[in-house]
Design a protein around this motif. Structure first.
Motif, short mmCIF file in Angstrom:
data_model
loop_
_atom_site.label_atom_id
_atom_site.label_comp_id
_atom_site.label_asym_id
_atom_site.label_seq_id
_atom_site.Cartn_x
_atom_site.Cartn_y
_atom_site.Cartn_z
N THR A 684 0.82 -1.21 0.00
CA THR A 684 0.00 0.00 0.00
C THR A 684 0.86 1.26 0.00
OG1 THR A 684 -0.16 -0.02 2.41
CG2 THR A 684 -1.86 -1.20 1.19
N GLN A 685 0.17 2.38 -0.05
CA GLN A 685 0.82 3.68 -0.16
C GLN A 685 1.89 3.85 0.92
OE1 GLN A 685 0.31 5.40 -2.66
NE2 GLN A 685 0.28 7.60 -2.35
N ASN A 686 3.07 4.29 0.51
CA ASN A 686 4.19 4.55 1.41
C ASN A 686 4.69 3.29 2.14
OD1 ASN A 686 4.12 7.29 0.76
ND2 ASN A 686 2.61 7.70 2.36
N GLN A 687 4.41 2.12 1.58
CA GLN A 687 4.88 0.86 2.16
C GLN A 687 4.35 0.62 3.58
OE1 GLN A 687 6.80 2.78 -0.65
NE2 GLN A 687 7.98 3.15 1.22
N SER A 688 3.13 1.05 3.85
CA SER A 688 2.56 0.86 5.19
C SER A 688 2.11 -0.57 5.43
CB SER A 688 1.37 1.80 5.40
OG SER A 688 1.79 3.15 5.37
N ASP A 689 1.66 -1.26 4.38
CA ASP A 689 1.12 -2.61 4.52
C ASP A 689 1.69 -3.52 3.45
OD1 ASP A 689 -1.36 -2.05 6.45
OD2 ASP A 689 -1.30 -0.46 4.94
N ASP A 709 0.33 1.85 13.37
CA ASP A 709 -0.03 3.10 12.71
C ASP A 709 0.58 3.14 11.31
OD1 ASP A 709 -1.38 4.75 14.93
OD2 ASP A 709 0.47 4.05 15.88
N ARG A 710 -0.16 3.66 10.36
CA ARG A 710 0.32 3.70 8.97
C ARG A 710 1.50 4.65 8.79
NH1 ARG A 710 -5.45 2.95 8.08
NH2 ARG A 710 -5.77 1.04 6.87
N ALA A 711 1.71 5.53 9.76
CA ALA A 711 2.86 6.43 9.68
C ALA A 711 4.16 5.72 9.99
CB ALA A 711 2.67 7.60 10.66
N VAL A 712 4.08 4.47 10.44
CA VAL A 712 5.26 3.66 10.73
C VAL A 712 5.45 2.70 9.57
CG1 VAL A 712 6.31 2.02 12.33
CG2 VAL A 712 4.84 3.85 13.20
N HIS A 713 6.53 2.89 8.80
CA HIS A 713 6.73 2.06 7.61
C HIS A 713 8.17 2.15 7.14
CE1 HIS A 713 6.76 5.70 5.10
NE2 HIS A 713 5.73 6.11 5.81
N PHE A 714 8.54 1.26 6.23
CA PHE A 714 9.87 1.30 5.62
C PHE A 714 10.01 2.54 4.76
CE2 PHE A 714 10.05 -3.26 6.58
CZ PHE A 714 11.38 -3.41 6.96
N LYS A 715 11.24 3.04 4.66
CA LYS A 715 11.48 4.22 3.83
C LYS A 715 11.45 3.89 2.35
CE LYS A 715 14.24 6.95 7.08
NZ LYS A 715 15.54 7.63 7.31
N SER A 716 11.91 2.68 2.00
CA SER A 716 11.97 2.32 0.59
C SER A 716 11.17 1.05 0.35
CB SER A 716 13.43 2.11 0.15
OG SER A 716 13.92 0.89 0.68
N GLY A 720 9.97 -2.69 1.95
CA GLY A 720 8.62 -2.30 2.35
C GLY A 720 7.55 -2.77 1.39
N GLN A 721 7.73 -3.87 0.74
CA GLN A 721 6.74 -4.40 -0.20
C GLN A 721 6.26 -5.76 0.29
OE1 GLN A 721 8.32 -6.15 -3.88
NE2 GLN A 721 10.33 -5.32 -3.29
N GLY A 722 5.11 -6.18 -0.24
CA GLY A 722 4.54 -7.45 0.18
C GLY A 722 5.47 -8.63 -0.05
N LEU A 770 9.61 -6.97 -17.18
CA LEU A 770 9.20 -7.30 -15.82
C LEU A 770 9.29 -6.12 -14.87
CD1 LEU A 770 10.82 -10.78 -15.28
CD2 LEU A 770 8.40 -10.26 -15.45
N GLY A 771 10.11 -5.16 -15.16
CA GLY A 771 10.36 -4.11 -14.18
C GLY A 771 11.50 -4.53 -13.28
N SER A 772 11.79 -3.72 -12.26
CA SER A 772 12.91 -4.02 -11.37
C SER A 772 12.59 -5.21 -10.47
CB SER A 772 13.22 -2.81 -10.48
OG SER A 772 12.22 -2.66 -9.51
N ASP A 773 13.65 -5.80 -9.93
CA ASP A 773 13.47 -6.98 -9.09
C ASP A 773 12.78 -6.65 -7.78
OD1 ASP A 773 13.98 -9.78 -8.58
OD2 ASP A 773 15.33 -9.06 -7.03
N GLU A 774 12.74 -5.36 -7.43
CA GLU A 774 12.09 -4.98 -6.19
C GLU A 774 10.60 -4.81 -6.36
OE1 GLU A 774 14.52 -1.67 -5.79
OE2 GLU A 774 16.23 -2.80 -5.05
#
Length: 784
Positions: A684-689, A709-716, A720-722, A770-774
């Motif tokens: 999700t937006q900003n890697q929150s979930d 809290d959604r304000a707590v998330h990875f920077k990148s 920070g992806q599923g 495919l896009g980037s590996d991330e």
């Protein structure tokens, strides 16, 4: 002179006969007194005596037992008595032998009172040991209370115990009395009865106890408080007492001298496994079940014969659940393995030196203050102090006072507790910095939930992220859009759409403003098939689909799939703006795996009372949502995610085919799964979930990871992806399930409909697209 001697002799004879008369008078009076005492005791003059009904049904509180689908005890509900009775046939012979050798060697020869032992005790005034039989000890446990040191009261109690013991012997067999004695005794540490004790001290069922374990437990009958085996109590005394029991067994030839000597040299070898509501396996599921049972007990149709409600904590119910204890353990192990590594990486990226508002990224100091203030008012501390009459000002001030507390911590890759001194306001910030998981696994064919993990530690994080919590689902919502498009327009996975940006004008579909979406990787060239687009989670293609069919049919599809959350019928839902629980997402995806038939998740199959009478039997709830063809095509689309999309790392060992080397967070996970897997990642937006939904033909599992809290998330998005946050848990869990062949988790193909008309045989995709590996395209990226 002779006459005088005769007179004296007669006088002596008369004097002696007087003593004889007195002796017999005293003796008969004593006998009569004993008889009268027995009569008085039996009539209840010396204290209340149980009647026939009470003897037949002793009043003991029984814990409610939660039983898994593989017939293991997951936990219990109880207040003070953690008691689950077992029958004599469930006791090992060695524990019965140990009891008789130690407590009552003539047990099978008397009828409740051991005359020889009683006479010995009287002759030695009790200095040679007591004479209580097992039957008497059971009588004392069941129907009499320990009195003071008053000898008269104790004597009266003895008479009552004797009579009750005799009645028990008439009412029950010898074997039943032994079983009752083992079941009634309190072994300490919530070990009420032999079943709880054997599970708590040795983590096994009574029938599996070995000789020295049985001897230790029998030794505790002397005094379970004094002979408590927990190391902080009296381990040396417990060992000595166990050895006394072994010596008694040798004395009466139950064991040989060699066995006695060898076992007396061994340690206790405890496997201490506490049984309480906040520890053990499936804690979050058990808490859900508590609520389920409370609602069940309220129903008028679920009452006792006398009309009263069943008591969850004392009535000894048996709740048979769908949870598989093996799969539950594998799920919890997967979380315990992945979360410390993920948290360590998160902490590296969110140190206070890098961000003054850590762990809240992109928030101002004022916003952080408001967030913590709101958290105060929702917390237990605020509620307790408010109930004590404290003012808001006083309560806020208390949050700034250093306080002794025990906090959760990942230590050396394992969950642990640390005693510390911390301000409550700082502890709030500390706990909000933790990433948390939610996971559920379900058989799509039956709806039976096999594993439920609502968090990583129920004692410290009690909010259940399986059913209670709802979070934005990101790209895991996209299969709903694709399924709707296939159902309504008969699209094929091979149909191609341009990757170019698309704007849906204002007022179309009720959207007040124009909506434009874009791809996170910035690639808008060429076309993609639907299968490729879902694999790479291309936002613009998904937006084109919802522009074709409209958001309302997608909302209706989600509702048919069991989603109860309110979803606004606007185009942005295509990218997963809706908040949905793991519970509902797993049930929805299971519909695809179950050929279009939705099964409502089942957690409880039946409920029985303590006598085995069935009180509740579940009735399955299912409905047709999609045709078998549409369901299969949707599954086929999602197989592309694990073949060439963001789920492809399930096929490899830490290093994927693009030669991208992940840090320890990824390299420690050798999944190498080769079987067909359908799935979808979501970010999700900003890697929150971070999400991953994964399916094989007979098992659907959903995983969510994020902070409170959604304000707590990875920077990148790298971590920070599923695919980095949630997918590793799924991979570890499934790998363990496959290694356990007794589970029979499918590794075969999804069944293809015999009359499939939609073409699914697309040409090989262009791997350069495919896009980037991330997998940044997996995240939501939308503008209003």
């Amino acid at each position: 002179m002779a006459k005088k001697k005769t007179t004296k002799s007669k006088t002596e004879t008369l004097d002696f006969s007087k003593y004889v008369r007195w002796f017999w008078m005293v003796f008969l009076a004593g006998i009569l007194a004993v008889v009268m005492l027995f009569l008085f005791a039996s009539w209840g003059f010396l204290g209340e005596m149980p009647d026939h009904t009470k003897l037949e049904n002793p009043e003991t509180n029984l814990a409610t037992e939660i039983i898994s689908s593989d017939n293991k005890t997951l936990g219990k509900f109880y207040f003070n008595d953690n008691r689950t009775p077992v029958g004599f046939e469930d006791l090992p012979q060695n524990i019965v032998d140990a009891l008789i050798a130690t407590e009552d060697i003539r047990y099978y020869d008397h009828s409740g009172i051991d005359a020889r032992g009683t006479l010995r005790a009287f002759s030695k005034f009790g200095s040679g040991g007591g004479a209580s039989t097992i039957s008497q000890q059971l009588a004392k446990q069941l129907f009499t209370k320990q009195v003071s040191s008053n000898k008269i009261e104790r004597l009266f109690q003895k008479f009552r115990e004797w009579i009750i013991a005799i009645r028990l012997e008439r009412q029950y067999t010898k074997e039943e009395i032994i079983a009752q004695y083992f079941n009634i005794y309190d072994f300490g540490n919530n070990g009420d009865g032999i079943r709880s004790a054997s599970r708590i001290y040795f983590n096994k069922e009574p029938k599996d106890l070995n000789l020295k374990e049985s001897a230790m437990l029998v030794g505790m009958f002397k005094n379970s408080s004094l002979y408590n085996p927990i190391p902080s109590k009296n381990p040396v005394g417990v060992k000595n007492r166990r050895n006394v029991v072994l010596a008694q067994m040798k004395k009466y030839e139950y064991i040989s001298e060699e066995i006695k000597d060898s076992l007396q040299k061994t340690e206790l070898d405890l496997d201490f496994t506490p049984e309480n509501h906040r520890e053990g396996i499936a804690t979050y599921f058990r808490e859900y079940l508590r609520g389920f049972m409370k609602e069940w007990a309220k129903e008028e149709t679920n009452r006792k014969p006398d009309g009263s409600k069943y008591d969850l904590y004392t009535d000894g119910l048996k709740i048979y659940t769908t949870i598989d204890s093996r799969m539950q353990q594998y799920a919890e192990d997967a979380i315990a393995q992945h979360m410390p590594r993920l948290q360590a990486e998160f902490d590296i990226q969110n140190t206070p030196e890098r961000n003054k508002t850590t762990p809240f990224l992109e928030l101002s100091q004022a916003e952080v203050k408001k967030l913590l203030n709101d958290g105060m008012k929702r917390g237990e501390r605020w509620r307790i102090l408010k109930a004590q009459g404290k003012s808001d000002k006083e309560i806020r001030a208390s949050f700034d006072k250093p306080t002794e507390m025990t906090v959760f911590k990942w230590k050396d890759g394992k969950a642990s507790e640390v005693d510390t001194v911390m301000k409550p306001i700082d502890s709030m910030r500390y706990y909000k910095s933790f990433l948390r998981p939610g996971m559920m696994s379900m058989d799509p064919l039956t709806g039976h939930v096999k594993a439920w993990v609502g968090g990583m530690n129920y004692k410290h994080f009690q909010y259940d992220m399986v059913k209670q919590g709802t979070r934005q689902v990101g790209s895991t919502f996209k299969p709903f859009v694709y399924a709707t498009a296939i159902d309504q327009l008969q699209f094929s996975p091979c149909d191609s759409f341009p990757r170019t940006p698309i704007t849906i004008e204002a007022n179309k579909f009720g959207n007040p403003e124009a909506w434009t979406t874009k791809n996170s990787d910035g690639n808008y060239s060429g076309k993609q098939t639907l299968k490729d687009a879902l694999a790479s989670s291309t936002n613009t293609v998904t937006a084109r689909l919802i522009n074709e069919i409209g958001p309302q049919p997608v909302v209706e599809m989600a509702k048919k799939l069991g989603v109860t959350a309110d979803i606004l019928p606007v185009p942005a839902i295509a990218l997963g703006t809706a908040d949905i629980s793991v519970y509902e997402m797993v049930a929805a995806y299971s519909t695809f795996a179950n050929k279009g038939v939705y099964n409502k998740p089942v957690m409880v199959t039946r409920i029985e009372d303590k006598n085995g009478t069935v009180l509740y039997q579940f009735a399955p709830e299912s409905k047709d949502v999609l045709s078998e063809e549409v369901a299969y095509v949707t599954v086929n689309l999602m197989e592309g995610v694990t073949q060439a999309g963001s789920g492809r790392r399930l096929r490899h060992k830490g290093v994927d085919k693009y030669n991208h080397v992940y840090r320890e967070i990824m390299t420690g996970y050798p999944y190498e799964l080769k079987n067909p897997i359908a799935g979808k990642t979501g970010t999700t937006q900003n890697q929150s979930d971070g999400w991953f939904m994964g399916m094989v033909p007979n098992l659907v599992t959903g995983v969510w990871v994020g902070a409170e809290d959604r304000a707590v998330h990875f920077k990148s998005i790298t971590y920070g992806q599923g695919a980095s946050m949630a997918l590793p848990i799924w991979g570890l869990y499934m790998k363990a399930c496959y290694e356990d062949e007794t589970l029979e988790v499918s590794d075969g193909q999804f069944e293809k409909p015999s009359d499939l008309k939609i073409d699914i045989n697309c040409e090989a995709r262009d791997e350069g697209d495919l896009g980037s590996d991330e997998d940044p395209e997996d995240s939501m990226d939308f503008d209003f």
